[in-house]
Motif scaffolding. Structure first.
Motif, PDB file in Angstrom:
ATOM      1  N   TRP A 182       1.042  -1.105   0.002  1.00 34.92           N
ATOM      2  CA  TRP A 182      -0.009  -0.049  -0.005  1.00 34.92           C
ATOM      3  C   TRP A 182       0.984   1.130   0.159  1.00 34.92           C
ATOM      4  O   TRP A 182       0.496   2.302  -0.912  1.00 34.92           O
ATOM      5  CB  TRP A 182      -0.778  -0.183   1.207  1.00 34.92           C
TER       6      TRP A 182
ATOM      7  N   GLU B 215      -8.340   0.606   0.781  1.00 41.30           N
ATOM      8  CA  GLU B 215      -6.990  -0.044   1.769  1.00 41.30           C
ATOM      9  C   GLU B 215      -7.675  -1.252   2.111  1.00 41.30           C
ATOM     10  O   GLU B 215      -6.915  -2.226   2.218  1.00 41.30           O
ATOM     11  CB  GLU B 215      -6.395   1.047   2.632  1.00 41.30           C
ATOM     12  N   ARG B 216      -8.760  -1.123   2.827  1.00 37.88           N
ATOM     13  CA  ARG B 216      -9.066  -2.295   3.518  1.00 37.88           C
ATOM     14  C   ARG B 216      -9.482  -3.623   2.302  1.00 37.88           C
ATOM     15  O   ARG B 216      -8.876  -4.754   2.751  1.00 37.88           O
ATOM     16  CB  ARG B 216     -10.628  -2.169   3.988  1.00 37.88           C
ATOM     17  N   ASN B 217      -9.884  -3.192   1.205  1.00 39.14           N
ATOM     18  CA  ASN B 217      -9.960  -4.396   0.199  1.00 39.14           C
ATOM     19  C   ASN B 217      -8.755  -4.810  -0.431  1.00 39.14           C
ATOM     20  O   ASN B 217      -8.447  -5.856  -0.809  1.00 39.14           O
ATOM     21  CB  ASN B 217     -10.881  -3.922  -0.857  1.00 39.14           C
TER      22      ASN B 217
ATOM     23  N   ARG C 279      -6.094  -5.230   1.378  1.00 36.20           N
ATOM     24  CA  ARG C 279      -5.571  -6.026   2.528  1.00 36.20           C
ATOM     25  C   ARG C 279      -6.293  -7.437   2.505  1.00 36.20           C
ATOM     26  O   ARG C 279      -5.725  -8.454   2.598  1.00 36.20           O
ATOM     27  CB  ARG C 279      -5.746  -5.671   3.648  1.00 36.20           C
ATOM     28  N   LYS C 280      -7.649  -7.473   1.902  1.00 40.61           N
ATOM     29  CA  LYS C 280      -8.404  -8.664   1.816  1.00 40.61           C
ATOM     30  C   LYS C 280      -8.051  -9.259   0.419  1.00 40.61           C
ATOM     31  O   LYS C 280      -8.140 -10.571   0.411  1.00 40.61           O
ATOM     32  CB  LYS C 280      -9.790  -8.283   2.071  1.00 40.61           C
ATOM     33  N   PHE C 281      -8.071  -8.579  -0.711  1.00 43.18           N
ATOM     34  CA  PHE C 281      -8.439  -9.258  -1.836  1.00 43.18           C
ATOM     35  C   PHE C 281      -6.943  -9.837  -2.325  1.00 43.18           C
ATOM     36  O   PHE C 281      -5.956  -9.382  -1.909  1.00 43.18           O
ATOM     37  CB  PHE C 281      -8.544  -8.234  -2.929  1.00 43.18           C
TER      38      PHE C 281
ATOM     39  N   ARG D 248      -4.021  -9.957  -5.256  1.00 45.78           N
ATOM     40  CA  ARG D 248      -3.411  -8.907  -5.611  1.00 45.78           C
ATOM     41  C   ARG D 248      -4.054  -8.598  -6.995  1.00 45.78           C
ATOM     42  O   ARG D 248      -4.311  -7.459  -7.619  1.00 45.78           O
ATOM     43  CB  ARG D 248      -1.794  -8.828  -5.918  1.00 45.78           C
TER      44      ARG D 248
ATOM     45  N   GLN E  64      -6.904  -9.601  -8.248  1.00 43.27           N
ATOM     46  CA  GLN E  64      -8.422  -9.109  -8.225  1.00 43.27           C
ATOM     47  C   GLN E  64      -8.526  -7.686  -7.812  1.00 43.27           C
ATOM     48  O   GLN E  64      -9.196  -7.266  -8.504  1.00 43.27           O
ATOM     49  CB  GLN E  64      -9.116 -10.190  -7.213  1.00 43.27           C
ATOM     50  N   PHE E  65      -7.593  -7.476  -6.879  1.00 42.10           N
ATOM     51  CA  PHE E  65      -7.601  -6.095  -6.694  1.00 42.10           C
ATOM     52  C   PHE E  65      -7.311  -5.182  -7.767  1.00 42.10           C
ATOM     53  O   PHE E  65      -7.865  -4.069  -8.063  1.00 42.10           O
ATOM     54  CB  PHE E  65      -6.783  -5.667  -5.372  1.00 42.10           C
TER      55      PHE E  65
END
Length: 537
Positions: A262, A294-296, A298-300, A302, A304-305
């Motif tokens: 990030w 930012e939350r997504n 951390r969750k997704f 790479r 997909q994000f």
């Protein structure tokens, strides 16, 4: 200071509209076509925004109400009137709502305006979004159905809105069948990135003929980036030179190391995903808080994000060349490869099965007098004000590998330059082993996986920025540039050059070698005799 949001009535005035839209125009775009605003188009959008209650909904990014600047920009690209318009915005940038506002406004204020709308997911999803995104705000605006200036049909499989002026908004399943029997002024295939190859073909074949008899008809494809490109409905139309396009996203030529975290850290000192998202996502700060993105992140995963929020299409089954024809044409020089400069780099590449082998070079290109340089002089610019360019070329190319190592050895000794090579390539390794046994042994510079990724990135950047040239006379290099595709490396969006699907015999060794030479150019200094010259063989 956060700008004060204009009211819907404010947006009817052109100066207010353009001032608000300018905030979206400041966001860099992968591609953005012309925009048009008129008294009628603004009135239509404002009416659609009123029906969707955009003036009542609080934006999550800045706490304001009303349409975001990006929604005005999308409306004006649609109002430019191109037959096909493709919209690729990151998640939560309200692209679908923008299209819906235009559609509802046109149906309300135009006679007999016919719209067919679907989602490239499932019929159930299309029905759900119609009820939640369109019908729900309208029913809050008109709690008493008798007060509605139109009729809404919620029957399963026949969802529609009909106006007394003859306009219709029809919802269909994503198979093309519903479109085939009608004639439409606008067809909308929402979530176009979700369409597989078969569905993309079906929708295109079904929708386009329905507009043949409708002056000014439009086919609109909003969506987010997909995992694949070839045959994808959204990708194909984003790259159609005749289409209207709004395409936001992180440039493909971004260094993969900048995508690894990030923000910069000890482990990833060059990472800057936050900065890239803030530059590329038109909803951040308006409709979407950066903290949510930012939350997504951390969750997704790479990949997909980067598709969902970075606008970067994946490379599954890719067979589309990475470097477009327009970029290649701009970089191609119709002159012979010039004599060797004082400093250059040399790299080699070999096909995995030994079918082809190349020696590529890169150097700072000394501009010759041509139409471009003449134009700079006529414009009052100094010669040294022209942006510097770098050249790539082939010093040697052959089919097979017989005698290749000896040819490389001869060139390395003649020009007194190190030989750069991909240390993970087994085919190259065989040739390097021969070179390492030579006496005297040439200098050998192994390239890591990171070097290979950054070499491909730097080459693509050079084409995109207009800072790279090559020589059209070198057919093998020109061919390799045409059909080299994006080959994913790692999980952070990194890539190298690859071969097309089902074309394992493709000769991309010229671009592989030249890209490595280009990558190492800044860090390598060599000296040669001015009387020596490159000679393509």
């Amino acid at each position: 200071m956060t700008p004060i949001s204009p009211t819907l009535d404010d947006l009817l005035r052109e100066e207010n509209w353009l001032e608000w839209r300018a905030h979206a125009e400041a966001v860099p775009a992968v591609r953005l076509t012309e925009m048009v605003t008129t008294d009628q188009s603004r009135a239509e959008f404002v009416e659609g925004a009123r029906l969707l209650r955009l003036d009542q909904k609080v934006r999550a990014g800045d706490g304001g109400t009303g349409p975001s600047p990006e929604q005005l920009l999308i409306a004006d690209v649609l109002n430019a009137g191109r037959f096909i318009t493709a919209i690729c915005d990151p998640r939560r940038s309200t692209k679908t709502t923008s299209v819906q506002a235009v559609v509802l406004g046109r149906c309300t204020l135009r006679e007999d305006y016919q719209v067919g709308w679907t989602m490239c997911t499932t019929g159930a999803k299309a029905s759900e979004r119609f009820r939640k995104d369109i019908v729900a705000p309208i029913m809050r605006l008109y709690p008493n159905p008798k007060d509605m200036p139109f009729s809404i049909n919620l029957g399963k499989g026949s969802e529609a809105i009909s106006w007394p002026n003859g306009s219709f908004f029809n919802v269909y399943s994503p198979n093309g069948d519903g479109f085939r029997s009608g004639g439409f002024d606008m067809g909308v295939a929402d979530e176009g990135g979700e369409a597989d190859v078969e569905l993309s073909d079906d929708i295109t074949v079904a929708v386009l003929p329905t507009m043949d008899t409708k002056p000014g008809a439009q086919f609109v494809i909003p969506g987010t980036a997909a995992k694949f490109r070839d045959g994808n409905l959204l990708w194909d139309n984003l790259n159609d030179p005749d289409a209207g396009v709004v395409w936001r996203g992180i440039p493909e030529s971004t260094d993969p190391e900048e995508l690894e975290d990030w923000e910069s850290s000890e482990d990833h000192p060059r990472a800057r995903m936050r900065e890239l998202i803030e530059r590329a996502h038109p909803g951040v700060g308006w409709t979407t808080p950066i903290e949510a993105v930012e939350r997504n992140f951390r969750k997704f995963g790479r990949t997909q994000f980067l598709a969902e929020y970075g606008g970067m299409f994946g490379s599954e089954g890719v067979s589309t060349g990475l470097i477009s024809a327009a970029l290649r044409e701009r970089a191609a020089l119709s002159v012979k490869m010039p004599p060797a400069p004082e400093n250059f780099t040399l790299a080699i590449s070999v096909h995995p099965d030994g079918l082809w082998a190349s020696v590529g070079v890169a150097w700072r290109y000394e501009e010759q007098e041509d139409l471009a340089s003449t134009a700079w002089k006529l414009d009052g610019q100094r010669d040294d004000a022209r942006p510097p360019r770098t050249a790539i070329g082939l010093l040697h190319h052959q089919s097979g590998v017989q005698g290749f190592a000896m040819k490389v050895l001869t060139l390395a000794r003649k020009y007194r330059v190190p030989v750069i090579f991909d240390q993970l390539s087994q085919a190259v390794g065989v040739e390097v082993e021969t070179l390492s046994r030579a006496t005297p042994r040439p200098a050998l510079t192994p390239a890591t996986t990171s070097d290979v990724r950054r070499a491909a990135t730097k080459t693509l950047q050079g084409f995109e920025q207009g800072s790279l040239v090559y020589f059209r006379e070198q057919g093998p290099l020109e061919n390799a540039l045409e059909y080299a595709v994006k080959r994913p490396i790692g999980t952070a969006g990194g890539f190298g050059f690859g071969r097309r699907k089902d074309h394992y015999e493709d000769d991309i060794t010229p671009v592989e070698a030249c890209s490595l030479a280009l990558h190492f150019l800044d860090s390598t200094t060599t000296k040669i005799s001015p009387r020596d010259a490159f000679q393509f063989e």
